[in-house]
Design an enzyme around this catalytic site. Structure first.
Site, PDB file in Angstrom:
ATOM      1  N   ASP A 133      -9.848 -28.329 -47.054  1.00 33.83           N
ATOM      2  CA  ASP A 133     -10.335 -27.400 -46.046  1.00 33.83           C
ATOM      3  C   ASP A 133     -11.512 -27.941 -45.255  1.00 33.83           C
ATOM      4  O   ASP A 133     -12.270 -27.175 -44.676  1.00 33.83           O
ATOM      5  CB  ASP A 133     -10.701 -26.056 -46.696  1.00 33.83           C
ATOM      6  CG  ASP A 133     -11.620 -26.210 -47.886  1.00 33.83           C
ATOM      7  OD1 ASP A 133     -11.917 -25.196 -48.511  1.00 33.83           O
ATOM      8  OD2 ASP A 133     -12.012 -27.336 -48.188  1.00 33.83           O
ATOM      9  N   ASP A 135     -10.674 -29.332 -42.674  1.00 36.57           N
ATOM     10  CA  ASP A 135     -10.075 -29.061 -41.372  1.00 36.57           C
ATOM     11  C   ASP A 135     -10.788 -27.908 -40.672  1.00 36.57           C
ATOM     12  O   ASP A 135     -11.108 -27.973 -39.496  1.00 36.57           O
ATOM     13  CB  ASP A 135      -8.596 -28.686 -41.537  1.00 36.57           C
ATOM     14  CG  ASP A 135      -7.737 -29.906 -41.806  1.00 36.57           C
ATOM     15  OD1 ASP A 135      -8.160 -31.002 -41.438  1.00 36.57           O
ATOM     16  OD2 ASP A 135      -6.671 -29.738 -42.401  1.00 36.57           O
ATOM     17  N   THR A 136     -11.011 -26.849 -41.384  1.00 37.14           N
ATOM     18  CA  THR A 136     -11.653 -25.679 -40.799  1.00 37.14           C
ATOM     19  C   THR A 136     -13.162 -25.684 -41.020  1.00 37.14           C
ATOM     20  O   THR A 136     -13.873 -24.869 -40.460  1.00 37.14           O
ATOM     21  CB  THR A 136     -11.074 -24.398 -41.416  1.00 37.14           C
ATOM     22  OG1 THR A 136     -11.288 -24.419 -42.828  1.00 37.14           O
ATOM     23  CG2 THR A 136      -9.581 -24.312 -41.156  1.00 37.14           C
ATOM     24  N   THR A 139     -15.227 -26.181 -46.595  1.00 38.97           N
ATOM     25  CA  THR A 139     -15.878 -26.936 -47.661  1.00 38.97           C
ATOM     26  C   THR A 139     -17.229 -27.466 -47.216  1.00 38.97           C
ATOM     27  O   THR A 139     -18.216 -27.382 -47.945  1.00 38.97           O
ATOM     28  CB  THR A 139     -14.981 -28.097 -48.118  1.00 38.97           C
ATOM     29  OG1 THR A 139     -13.712 -27.581 -48.505  1.00 38.97           O
ATOM     30  CG2 THR A 139     -15.595 -28.828 -49.300  1.00 38.97           C
ATOM     31  N   PHE A 184      -1.406 -38.937 -40.537  1.00 40.58           N
ATOM     32  CA  PHE A 184      -1.707 -39.240 -41.929  1.00 40.58           C
ATOM     33  C   PHE A 184      -2.134 -40.698 -42.010  1.00 40.58           C
ATOM     34  O   PHE A 184      -1.313 -41.606 -41.900  1.00 40.58           O
ATOM     35  CB  PHE A 184      -0.469 -38.993 -42.798  1.00 40.58           C
ATOM     36  CG  PHE A 184      -0.798 -38.822 -44.261  1.00 40.58           C
ATOM     37  CD1 PHE A 184      -1.719 -39.638 -44.903  1.00 40.58           C
ATOM     38  CD2 PHE A 184      -0.185 -37.821 -44.986  1.00 40.58           C
ATOM     39  CE1 PHE A 184      -2.017 -39.474 -46.236  1.00 40.58           C
ATOM     40  CE2 PHE A 184      -0.469 -37.647 -46.336  1.00 40.58           C
ATOM     41  CZ  PHE A 184      -1.393 -38.486 -46.956  1.00 40.58           C
TER      42      PHE A 184
END
Length: 215
Positions: A133, A135-136, A139, A184
């Site tokens: 997380d 990404d958002t 964390t 990736f």
């Protein structure tokens, strides 16, 4: 030797397909496991040195506590700190730098009471080869909130890669190496199920590689 498709000079990599593998050396056991060299090691070093310049200019003569998020961030962190030290030796500035390696789930270190902090991590959307997380920013926000409880003088975040995904965490990153599409990538300590850490370049993993090392 140069590629017919030079890597973009900007730190923003949009539709860059990567370099042909024929232009580089890499571990033979990954022959069918990567599609291309996305960011060569030399380009990584050049950009990391530039980030070190930014840090030197911003922090002046303060001391720095560097918190390196394991495992994917250790190479970027080590190289960034080394460039800071080199720049300090070659100028009239000196930043006393101390490094601690942390895992996000176990960061309870009372030694983070220095005047100044940098949170150093490498990839803001992949950790140990799996989507997390970052990404958002969930964390990273939690980690920053914990660090703030020690009332540091300043907190800065350095990240080598920020991926362009919805609600990406770019706003949480003060020093960005490269902004890349949501691909990736592995290498330069970024792994896929503990493989590919021994790649010096950042590479795009192939379908074969994903299947071979899938758990």
């Amino acid at each position: 030797i140069t590629s017919t498709r030079p890597c973009p000079s900007s730190s923003r990599l949009h539709d860059w397909p990567g370099y042909s593998l024929d232009l580089f050396t890499y571990p033979e056991h990954y022959h069918d496991d990567i599609e291309s060299v996305y960011i060569p090691h030399g380009v990584i070093m050049n950009r990391t040195e530039r980030l070190a310049h930014y840090i030197m200019n911003d922090f002046q003569d303060d001391n720095i506590m560097v918190l390196c998020v394991l495992k994917g961030g250790y190479k970027f962190c080590a190289d960034l700190v080394e460039f800071i030290k080199i720049l300090g030796r070659n100028s009239n500035k000196y930043l006393e730098t101390r490094v601690e390696f942390i895992r996000l789930k176990s960061y309870l270190n009372d030694q983070s009471t220095e005047d100044l902090h940098i949170i150093g991590c490498q990839d803001l959307s992949f950790l140990r080869g799996k989507v997390c997380d970052f990404d958002t920013g969930k964390t990273m926000k939690a980690l920053l909130k914990h660090v703030e409880t020690f009332e540091p003088k300043m907190v800065k975040v350095a990240g080598l890669l920020v991926k362009r995904v919805p609600n990406m965490a770019e706003s949480l990153t003060d020093y960005v190496g490269f902004e890349i599409p949501n691909r990736f990538v592995v290498g330069y300590a970024l792994d896929y199920n503990e493989y590919f850490r021994d790649l010096n370049h950042i590479c795009v993993i192939s379908r074969t590689g994903k299947m071979k090392y899938k758990i």
